[in-house]
Motif scaffolding. Structure first.
Motif: not given
Lengths: 804, 164
Positions: A648-671
């Protein structure tokens, strides 16, 4: 006599819904006994291979196949000229356009199919491909959709520029359609009068689903019986059967399509590709089976790209941060042919879910589809139709608005969420969200990661960076997504005119075991495990006694297949409903056996009991035998049921995500230091499998956000055609994820389930991207495009003057 | 074809002798000539590891080895690691810890893991992640693969200790 089991013990013995049942598929896969398309070997089988265009836009002046045909072991070389008399040199696309099967006078993208070599083995076929001489005359190449709309160069000379396309008027010879939803004037007025308006161009780059197994098929025409058997990597085997019948003229009952084990799909295996048509034709011509399996480069260059949406957005709010309006104009790059896999009435899929999790009173969306010299496709890569694009758009716009308002982005979301008491919620762009409890999920997520603590740490990091004590910045990525899955109601969802219902047929055997067949097809989701769990709970027979079978159109009931997280919402519902039909008949049989009225018995886990006298019962096993053993007045023998479920209708799953990331400004690498994922997919059928789906979807999201793309140069050359250049993360790059959940059942689904396979991808991409953007917010960054590979991050830092 | 030569391989303990073109790729020899369809083809460029087998004691991606290079070699494929009545600990562990979904990478993944645990019977999580980085999985996100391998290592070590 055995000790009577408690109700709880009887429930556990079924292995039904909610338990972490181990997968029944795994025995064969762990022992190398899966049966994938390339494992299929038929007597006398030939191999097909394509000659492909090195140019992105060119006229095909001539094709000389003499040298190839002279090679020992070559059986045939097909060109468009060979297919034309059969009317098979072009084929219809899922989007109402048509696509060349083999180059008909010109090519429109690099890698386009030009000729099909059929030979005794794959080595001879590959040798022969090199011997086919094709003369091309290069034409100007258009890889930028905005330039294509201005250009005098006509890409699709086969189309009448003045005639309407499949989705209405075309504005230019390289324009495909305009799709508009919502209220344009009202939205523009809201924006004009708003306290604050944030504006941004959000580009979701072109990428590719890249399942580990590429696409392929084995076509086998039995000329004696007039039957065509087509094994293939099909996410929608029944739809493929209908399409093959329509374009080949072979009656549908003479076509058997089989999807064997599939090595991942992620949307790549929804469409119909020239390789399938050529294999079928080759088998009809030669009278022996023909196998075609694309290699990885062909897969990345030609079958089914995803995304490539330029989304220009405006979002308005009051000074306090209450959102008042959302405006979006999308320029959609569809490549040389419009082969997007969307329901017919939705040329931009469900992009109109782009109001996200927020109560936005006024909104307007317009999408313009454009032809360019790139591969066709536009599939939903681990998402329901264009929902990743919509979620990425709104979750970036929220972040940009937070910057404009100088507000915390978590709080901005919080004050704009649709409230629990507003469901069922009518969105400004036309959807009815079934259920949700966003505030509870959000608060749980923020608390789990100590959000305030993270922000304090981030502020300190910025101070330390400015003081020269560190070269690493910290990003906190937030996302609250709402998906729309389970397409869908036949009243507004069809593909090629086929309503998007799905189906389940159950046969209970006399000794109390069963087989159930569905219109869907697993590609790793574990249907054989989870659908048996649904049935175990519904019909009271152990999941271990229920075989689930999918993918053979001669035996399975008609269904539209597996993509867009539709298996659980649609086929899962059909399964429950078919199970209830079994139960209804079982109730009558039980009443007869117990010599009471039908209404005087009730279902209890694995049996029917006489109401008020639980010691009087018949187990489902006993009832199954009685169905085949007793002559019951007014009841047919046997115990079978079939259900075709139109949601009769679509379903609407949802979620809450949180990512914590370190970024090396000189190499552009992400951790990625931490990734917390809370999913609400309604009723949970198998928590182990849900968790596995979340891990996998997040990893595909990490890939897309942090490096994966199909990139072209100005000549239309694909720059990322191998796994050397196309980023697939390894175990080394991927973090451990923390998973969590809330449960808000769907009110309209028979078991309350909403589907989960794609949520982590839909929510994951904006979350990773928001973390990268957030790391640079303190230094004046508003928005930077994905994919955030090391080079682009380094460049962002450099452009902000962070390299001194 | 005139350029075919005789090659010998020992696959999962069985000696095989056959005529083939030297350029034939080992993965095709195994899959199409010898019927070992456990190892799969995912990329043909050595990146994905779906074709991983053990060749003379080393993990090798059989999609980029000519049969001529493998002449005389001892090869173990997933089919040689365990059988239905006596599964390898890793096969059990992958089932137990949901270390697979579509199953396409699984034979190569388990074959590689079996070699990794021979090379390093007591790996850390980081060592497992590094040692498995030549095998790509598109479905699982690796978390449960790593868990499966660590659990198998623990079980194999416990069994070894008990035997001593």
């Amino acid at each position: 006599m055995n000790k009577e089991l408690s109700r709880e013990e009887r429930t556990d013995a079924l292995g039904g819904m909610g338990c972490k049942r181990k997968r029944v598929e795994d025995a064969r896969f762990t022992q190398g006994k899966g049966n994938y398309v390339d494992d299929i070997k038929l007597p006398g089988m030939l191999h097909g291979d394509f000659v492909r265009s090195p140019y992105a836009h060119a006229r095909v002046v001539s094709i000389n196949t003499d040298a190839a045909m002279a090679l020992d072991g070559v059986i045939a070389v097909l060109t468009a000229a060979d297919l034309a008399p059969l009317g098979l040199h072009w084929m219809p696309t899922l989007a109402g356009d048509k696509q060349m099967v083999l180059a008909d006078g010109k090519v429109l993208f690099q890698g386009q199919e030009v000729a099909f070599v059929v030979a005794k083995d794959r080595y001879i076929a590959a040798d022969a491909v090199e011997l086919v001489e094709v003369e091309y005359e290069e034409l100007p190449v258009l890889t930028d959709p905005f330039a294509a709309l201005e250009s005098d160069v006509v890409l699709r000379e086969d189309l009448d520029p003045t005639a309407d396309g499949a989705h209405g008027p075309r504005k230019h010879h390289n324009h495909i359609f305009t799709w508009e939803v919502g209220e344009k004037d009202a939205t523009e007025q809201v924006l004009d009068e708003a306290d604050v308006v944030a504006e941004e161009m959000v580009y979701y780059h072109r990428t590719h689903p890249c399942p580990l197994e590429t696409c392929g098929c084995v076509a086998s025409m039995d000329k004696v019986n007039g039957k065509l058997t087509l094994h293939g990597t099909f996410q929608a085997p029944h739809a493929i059967r209908t399409v093959v019948s329509l374009i080949s003229g072979i009656e549908e009952h003479n076509i058997r399509v089989i999807s064997p084990d599939i090595g991942g799909g992620f949307g790549n295996k929804v469409g119909a590709y020239p390789g399938y048509v050529c294999s079928v034709v080759a088998s009809i011509v030669t009278g022996v089976p023909v196998k075609w399996v694309e290699d990885r480069m062909e897969n990345l260059m030609t079958t089914a790209f995803a995304r490539d949406y330029w989304m220009k957005g405006k979002i308005s709010a009051t000074k306090e941060g209450k959102i008042t309006g959302l405006w979006c104009h999308t320029t959609a790059d569809h490549g040389g042919f419009d082969a997007c896999a969307d329901p017919t009435k939705f040329p931009a899929g469900f992009m109109n879910i782009c109001t996200g999790s927020y109560d936005i009173p006024t909104a307007y969306l317009a999408v313009d589809g454009v032809y360019t010299n790139k591969a066709p496709g536009g599939v939903s890569y681990r998402c329901s139709f264009r929902v990743t694009e919509a979620a990425y758009f709104i979750e970036r716009m929220i972040e940009v608005l937070a910057i404009e308002l100088n507000m915390d982005a978590a709080e901005l979301r919080r004050i704009n969420f649709i409230r629990k008491d507003q469901f069922p919620y009518q969105s400004a762009l036309g959807w009815e969200y079934d259920s949700g409890d966003y505030h509870t999920a959000w608060d749980k997520a923020l608390k789990a990661v100590d959000y305030d603590g993270l922000r304090a740490e981030q502020a300190q990091r910025v101070e330390d960076f400015k003081a020269g004590k560190t070269r690493k910045l910290m990003g906190i990525g937030l996302t609250h997504f709402t998906e729309i899955v389970g397409a869908g109601p036949v009243k507004n969802c069809d593909i090629l005119g086929l309503g998007m219902f799905d189906s389940c047929e159950i046969r209970i055997h006399p000794t109390g075991s069963a087989i159930a067949r569905l219109g869907t097809i697993s590609q790793g989701q574990g249907h054989a495990t989870t659908f048996a769990q649904i049935l175990a709970t519904e019909i009271g027979l152990p999941a271990d006694s229920i075989t689930i079978e999918e993918g053979d159109t001669d035996t399975a009931p008609y269904g539209l297949g597996t993509y867009g997280s539709r298996s659980t919402p649609v086929a899962g519902a059909a399964t429950a409903m078919a199970g209830r039909k079994i139960r209804a008949k079982a109730q009558m049989i039980a009443a007869y056996l117990l010599e009471v009225h039908d209404d005087d018995v009730e279902f209890d886990v694995d049996r029917f009991v006489v109401k008020g006298a639980p010691e009087k019962f018949k187990t489902m096993k006993e009832i199954a035998f009685a169905a085949y053993n007793q002559a019951i007045p007014g009841i047919e023998p046997g115990l079978e049921a079939v259900s075709y479920y139109d949601p009769p209708n679509m379903t609407y799953p949802f979620g809450a995500y949180i990512c914590v990331m370190d970024i090396d400004v000189d190499t552009g690498e992400t951790d990625i230091r931490r990734f917390y994922a809370l999913d609400d997919c309604g009723t949970r059928i198998n928590p182990m499998i849900i968790e596995g789906q979340v891990h996998g979807g997040l990893t595909e999201a990490l890939a897309v956000a942090l490096g994966q793309e199909i990139a072209y140069d100005d000549m239309g050359n694909v720059k990322t055609g191998t796994l050397m250049d196309f980023f697939l993360p390894t175990a080394w790059e991927v973090p451990n994820y923390e998973t969590d959940h809330t449960v808000t059942p769907s009110p309209h689904h028979p078991i309350g389930a909403k589907g989960v396979g794609e949520s982590p991808h839909v929510g994951g991409v904006p979350c990773f991207s928001n973390a990268v953007n957030d790391a640079f917010r303190a230094f004046g960054l508003r928005h930077t495009h994905m994919p955030h590979d090391h080079w682009r991050i380094w460049k962002t830092a450099n452009d902000l003057g962070l390299h001194g | 074809m005139s350029n075919k030569k005789v090659f010998k391989l020992t696959v999962n303990g069985e000696e095989q002798e056959f005529l083939a073109e030297p350029r034939e790729l080992l993965i095709h020899t195994l899959r199409e000539r010898l019927g070992k369809t456990g190892p799969h083809i995912g990329c043909e460029t050595s990146h994905c590891g779906a074709c991983t087998v053990t060749l003379n004691g080393k993990s090798v991606k059989s999609c980029t080895v000519f049969v001529a290079q493998a002449d005389g070699a001892e090869i173990t494929t997933i089919e040689g690691l365990g059988n239905p009545d006596n599964l390898h600990v890793l096969q059990e562990s992958f089932k137990e810890h949901h270390g697979l979904q579509c199953g396409f990478c699984t034979p190569g993944m388990i074959t590689r893991a079996s070699k990794l645990l021979e090379e390093n019977p007591n790996p850390t999580e980081q060592e497992v992640r590094f040692g498995m980085a030549g095998n790509i999985c598109r479905c699982t996100g690796y978390q449960n693969i790593v868990k499966s391998i660590l659990a198998a290592a623990a079980e194999m070590n416990a069994a070894k200790e008990a035997a001593e």
